[in-house]
Design an enzyme around this catalytic site. Sequence first.
Site, PDB file in Angstrom:
ATOM      1  N   MET A  29     -14.461  80.983  62.497  1.00  9.72           N
ATOM      2  CA  MET A  29     -15.608  81.773  62.950  1.00  9.72           C
ATOM      3  C   MET A  29     -16.348  81.149  64.116  1.00  9.72           C
ATOM      4  O   MET A  29     -17.104  81.824  64.796  1.00  9.72           O
ATOM      5  CB  MET A  29     -16.577  81.984  61.784  1.00  9.72           C
ATOM      6  CG  MET A  29     -15.993  82.795  60.643  1.00  9.72           C
ATOM      7  SD  MET A  29     -17.128  83.000  59.258  1.00  9.72           S
ATOM      8  CE  MET A  29     -17.202  81.340  58.612  1.00  9.72           C
ATOM      9  N   ALA A  30     -16.169  79.843  64.350  1.00  9.44           N
ATOM     10  CA  ALA A  30     -16.957  79.179  65.385  1.00  9.44           C
ATOM     11  C   ALA A  30     -16.246  77.921  65.850  1.00  9.44           C
ATOM     12  O   ALA A  30     -15.318  77.422  65.220  1.00  9.44           O
ATOM     13  CB  ALA A  30     -18.344  78.836  64.848  1.00  9.44           C
ATOM     14  N   VAL A  32     -17.286  73.951  67.185  1.00 14.48           N
ATOM     15  CA  VAL A  32     -18.389  72.987  67.155  1.00 14.48           C
ATOM     16  C   VAL A  32     -18.192  71.986  68.282  1.00 14.48           C
ATOM     17  O   VAL A  32     -17.090  71.446  68.476  1.00 14.48           O
ATOM     18  CB  VAL A  32     -18.454  72.257  65.800  1.00 14.48           C
ATOM     19  CG1 VAL A  32     -19.647  71.307  65.757  1.00 14.48           C
ATOM     20  CG2 VAL A  32     -18.544  73.267  64.663  1.00 14.48           C
ATOM     21  N   ASP A 141     -20.463  80.207  50.650  1.00 18.02           N
ATOM     22  CA  ASP A 141     -19.167  79.683  51.081  1.00 18.02           C
ATOM     23  C   ASP A 141     -19.095  78.185  50.803  1.00 18.02           C
ATOM     24  O   ASP A 141     -18.798  77.386  51.685  1.00 18.02           O
ATOM     25  CB  ASP A 141     -18.950  79.974  52.566  1.00 18.02           C
ATOM     26  CG  ASP A 141     -17.475  79.829  52.964  1.00 18.02           C
ATOM     27  OD1 ASP A 141     -17.218  79.690  54.177  1.00 18.02           O
ATOM     28  OD2 ASP A 141     -16.603  79.845  52.081  1.00 18.02           O
TER      29      ASP A 141
END
Length: 642
Positions: A29-30, A32, A141
């Site tokens: 999802m992303a 970092v 989650d």
Amino acid sequence: MDTTLTDPLVGKLLDGRYRVESRIARGGMATVYLALDIRLDRTVAVKVMHRSLAEDPAFVRRFIGEAKSVASLSHPNVVHVFDQGTDGDNVYLSMEYVPGRTLRDVLRARGRLPAREALEVMIPVLAALGAAHQAGLVHRDVKPENVLLSDDGRVKVVDFGLARAIEATNQTRTGVMIGTIGYMSPEQVTSGATDARSDVYSAGIMLFELLTGRQPYEGDTPMSVAYRHVHDTVPVPSTLLPGTPPLLDTLVAQATARDPATRPADATALLVAAVDAHRMLPRESGPVPSVPVGPPQSPDAAPPPANQTLIQPRVELLTSPVSDAAERAAPRARRGFRPNWFLIALAVVMVVAVGVTGWMFSQTTTVTVPSLVGKNITIAEGEARKLGFLVEVGKAENDEKVPKGNVLRTDPVAGTETEGKTKLVIIASAGPKRVAVPNVVGLDENSARAKLAEVGLVVDDVRKQPSETVPRGQVMRTSPAVGNPVREGSKIDLVKSAGLVMPDIKGMPRDQADAMLRAAGFNPQFVEQTDSAQPCTVIAQDPQPNAEIDKGAVVRLTLSQCNNGEWRWPWEHEGDNGGGGDDKIIIIPNVMFKDVKAAREELRVAGMRVKIKKGPGRGVVLAQIPPGGQQAPPGTEVTLWH
């Protein structure tokens, strides 16, 4: 090839504030990044959402709201969120940078953790989740990838609220479940509904993995794993790792109960149980002795006595050695005898003291041991000390009647008369003895009985249940369930597999009988016999109906002759019009694969009589005679197998 060199954000100034130095990790999802906040001159971690999410307005609105909520959560075990914002197509979070590795990295390197170490990781995780739950936040989650272990030993939980923000996207409106399948609670799988108890379930799965090195369910597809979360009871760790302390089996069983109502109410409640379990686990090494605080001692000095008083009253001696110098400096004593009145007075005092002491010892003082059984141990101890007893609290003992923490017995017993300051031993109740139901799933009945007897439990009722997957005779489950704490001597019910149960298929056409039996795991073999009213119809079977057999076993079926290949119903012999004119003929409804109750009602409404035979279909019609679409007079009997 270094991916950071090809990443377009590396080296850029994000939102005029964060200079992106390098990529740390990339997830589903992303991504970092390590970045420098040039305004505050501090290193931060910047999480940039993937473009597919950033282009969804619903996600951006929810993302901003969740970021504000998480930013208000201040806890030492939560990765702090400093800022959120957008820069063109980039939606980002600025967070505390925690140098270290994830709990997933630790599991990959070590496989699993010892019991005490697993709890020492879980306790700060539960503390973080508990703080979030009390603030009205749910993580949604919880998994090892979202737990960070810093280089200096701190445990941090990350990504609060991100799953909730993603729930607002178009992706979830198409039926995609948000979360990680291996850790999702049953209610999260079936309805998407989550609360604090969903996080508790995920934490229980994570504790199982820390102890055993694997997740409880594995499957070829994510949906097969999700199905098991919904329909199966999570096994206790000792099923994979014999010797796991029963306390941890109980902790996992409570956290992963399929019914949310029977789990701990939130992470704080589970935290209390985890801390208590950690306290009761045996230490792997002896306790470190405490070092008394006091003046430094020489290396040859003897060790201080146990329970020494660190600040003691000073003792003045009546006489003390005088140094040689002082003795030389002292004036010589005058010649001649002078009475020492001080020594005379001291002698008189000593004579009087000896006399008083003798008188006191000549007096006999008795004290009666009070009745303390059933009282709180602290209150009982105080009462005994007031009466002058030297109280010693012994090791607590299990008892089924006296509540935990109350006095079970004393030594001497109540009513005993003692002289002077007598030692009184008080024994408290440890409450009823509890044992965890051992894992007997997969054992035969005799082995299960023996294993239960080893921990002081007895088998009460044994029931059979058909199963297509569990071999005949093996235990499928227990009641109470495996891992639950019960009193020693409790009765346990067993449910064991009956394997496949042979249905009654006499009167069924060959094709339908063959299809139904093969689908249920049988191996049908057919033999033709003499003529019958209906061709190719089963007229005998071996094994008989309701017999228990193993999957794949041969079933021998005897058929009427199949040479003409056509059905002849009784009413077809009565005339060309079915025995009485077109007004008496109706079409039999086709109810194949319908719920048997609904099918029976449909046939009755149509004017048919219905006969039901049990098959392997669990309530769904698998065969129908006469078949749907057949013309028949009202009142014709239709047989259904389910």
